[in-house]
Design a protein around this motif. Sequence first.
Motif, PDB file in Angstrom:
ATOM      1  N   GLN A 110     -69.198 -20.151   4.224  1.00 36.25           N
ATOM      2  CA  GLN A 110     -70.306 -19.707   5.069  1.00 36.25           C
ATOM      3  C   GLN A 110     -70.633 -18.242   4.811  1.00 36.25           C
ATOM      4  O   GLN A 110     -71.786 -17.837   4.760  1.00 36.25           O
ATOM      5  CB  GLN A 110     -69.946 -19.837   6.547  1.00 36.25           C
ATOM      6  N   ASN A 111     -69.587 -17.434   4.663  1.00 35.19           N
ATOM      7  CA  ASN A 111     -69.750 -15.988   4.638  1.00 35.19           C
ATOM      8  C   ASN A 111     -69.593 -15.401   3.238  1.00 35.19           C
ATOM      9  O   ASN A 111     -69.493 -14.201   3.076  1.00 35.19           O
ATOM     10  CB  ASN A 111     -68.728 -15.334   5.584  1.00 35.19           C
TER      11      ASN A 111
ATOM     12  N   THR B 212     -70.447 -18.544  13.519  1.00 34.77           N
ATOM     13  CA  THR B 212     -70.737 -19.962  13.712  1.00 34.77           C
ATOM     14  C   THR B 212     -71.907 -20.171  14.663  1.00 34.77           C
ATOM     15  O   THR B 212     -72.825 -20.956  14.382  1.00 34.77           O
ATOM     16  CB  THR B 212     -69.488 -20.685  14.239  1.00 34.77           C
TER      17      THR B 212
ATOM     18  N   TYR C 190     -67.381 -25.999  11.001  1.00 32.06           N
ATOM     19  CA  TYR C 190     -67.526 -24.553  11.163  1.00 32.06           C
ATOM     20  C   TYR C 190     -66.409 -24.029  12.055  1.00 32.06           C
ATOM     21  O   TYR C 190     -65.854 -24.763  12.884  1.00 32.06           O
ATOM     22  CB  TYR C 190     -68.886 -24.226  11.786  1.00 32.06           C
TER      23      TYR C 190
ATOM     24  N   ASN D  86     -74.316 -18.107  15.367  1.00 29.95           N
ATOM     25  CA  ASN D  86     -75.545 -17.657  14.714  1.00 29.95           C
ATOM     26  C   ASN D  86     -76.050 -18.665  13.699  1.00 29.95           C
ATOM     27  O   ASN D  86     -77.256 -18.910  13.585  1.00 29.95           O
ATOM     28  CB  ASN D  86     -75.318 -16.302  14.033  1.00 29.95           C
ATOM     29  N   LYS D  87     -75.133 -19.264  12.944  1.00 28.18           N
ATOM     30  CA  LYS D  87     -75.525 -20.283  11.968  1.00 28.18           C
ATOM     31  C   LYS D  87     -76.146 -21.481  12.679  1.00 28.18           C
ATOM     32  O   LYS D  87     -77.096 -22.090  12.180  1.00 28.18           O
ATOM     33  CB  LYS D  87     -74.307 -20.736  11.166  1.00 28.18           C
ATOM     34  N   CYS D  88     -75.595 -21.820  13.835  1.00 26.72           N
ATOM     35  CA  CYS D  88     -76.089 -22.978  14.565  1.00 26.72           C
ATOM     36  C   CYS D  88     -77.427 -22.710  15.248  1.00 26.72           C
ATOM     37  O   CYS D  88     -78.265 -23.606  15.370  1.00 26.72           O
ATOM     38  CB  CYS D  88     -75.059 -23.412  15.603  1.00 26.72           C
TER      39      CYS D  88
ATOM     40  N   SER E 102     -81.613 -21.679  12.367  1.00 23.73           N
ATOM     41  CA  SER E 102     -81.707 -22.641  11.275  1.00 23.73           C
ATOM     42  C   SER E 102     -82.436 -22.034  10.087  1.00 23.73           C
ATOM     43  O   SER E 102     -83.343 -21.210  10.232  1.00 23.73           O
ATOM     44  CB  SER E 102     -82.432 -23.898  11.747  1.00 23.73           C
ATOM     45  N   ASN E 103     -82.037 -22.464   8.899  1.00 25.54           N
ATOM     46  CA  ASN E 103     -82.636 -22.022   7.654  1.00 25.54           C
ATOM     47  C   ASN E 103     -83.459 -23.169   7.086  1.00 25.54           C
ATOM     48  O   ASN E 103     -82.908 -24.231   6.794  1.00 25.54           O
ATOM     49  CB  ASN E 103     -81.542 -21.602   6.668  1.00 25.54           C
TER      50      ASN E 103
ATOM     51  N   TYR F   3     -71.580 -28.655  11.688  1.00 24.25           N
ATOM     52  CA  TYR F   3     -72.952 -28.264  11.351  1.00 24.25           C
ATOM     53  C   TYR F   3     -73.538 -29.362  10.466  1.00 24.25           C
ATOM     54  O   TYR F   3     -73.022 -29.632   9.377  1.00 24.25           O
ATOM     55  CB  TYR F   3     -72.980 -26.927  10.614  1.00 24.25           C
TER      56      TYR F   3
END
Length: 301
Positions: A67-68, A151, A225, A153-155, A158-159, A233
């Motif tokens: 992820q990072n 986590t 995640y 923030n990723k959730c 969305s990208n 995710y």
Amino acid sequence: MASFLLACFFILLITVLNVPSLGQAKSDYWQENLPNTVMPYAVETALPSTNTTENSIWVNTDEVIIQNYAGVSGHCHDDKIIEFLKSRFVLPKTLQVGSQISIQLKTIVGITTKFPTEKHLPQFNSKNLAQNLKYFSINSNSEEAFVMNLTINKCENSNPINGKWQFCATSLRDLLTFTNATLGLKRLAAISPPSPSASGILRYKVTKVESLVGAESELLLCHRYGFPYAVFYCHQPAATKAFSVHLAAEREDGLEAIAVCHMETSKWSASYIGFKALGVKPGTPICHFLHSRDLLMYANN
């Protein structure tokens, strides 16, 4: 507004599924809603365990690092795990019978958290991050706090590159509700690749390749995640193929791996670990192998 409508949509869809009683086992809930689909390893290992002494691992793990990887924070960067992650990527032309590939399919450090059983947890969102830290007795300046914030923030953010459907599931009920919204539960195939017995980067020979999902079809990919409890995710990438790849190695019995190929990557970040691993640029189709805590779901027509 769009996020609110989407949340309402998912809440409405819960009524489509059978709601389990409080005493019903999670595995029974899966069986009730997916009677013809074997529960995959990724889901099975996220179910609450009766082993209260089991330690939860969720910080310096393979999943968190990927992820990072492109970040500059310096968190969670372990050279051995970076090499492992890089070894999972191949070009589509490699997935041919007779090809020789060097990959590591056994995870070094995998997330072991379970779906929560507590009824009064703080809500899983950025507004309640401080409450979550307090609830789990985590220092706000710690590595754990960094991963939890990452986590969430990723959730929440969305990208579009990751597909039109993106969602984080913190329970089996959420996972099936989202899957029903995207793929439906009829004729659903849900698989996680087996974890090989041998560790390290091994030399394999491709002995058989079978197409599972074509680029024109829809699939759902879910990844674990980092958080004090299980978080999946899930997203629905476009122009993506999935293959069952049979591999043979000298040091272990043959195994069946799962490879996912992203055919349209022109809008991806140049810092994506797959591009770095293969020495290619955005726009190049790339494939990666799933590990045992990844989840692939698709309509089995």
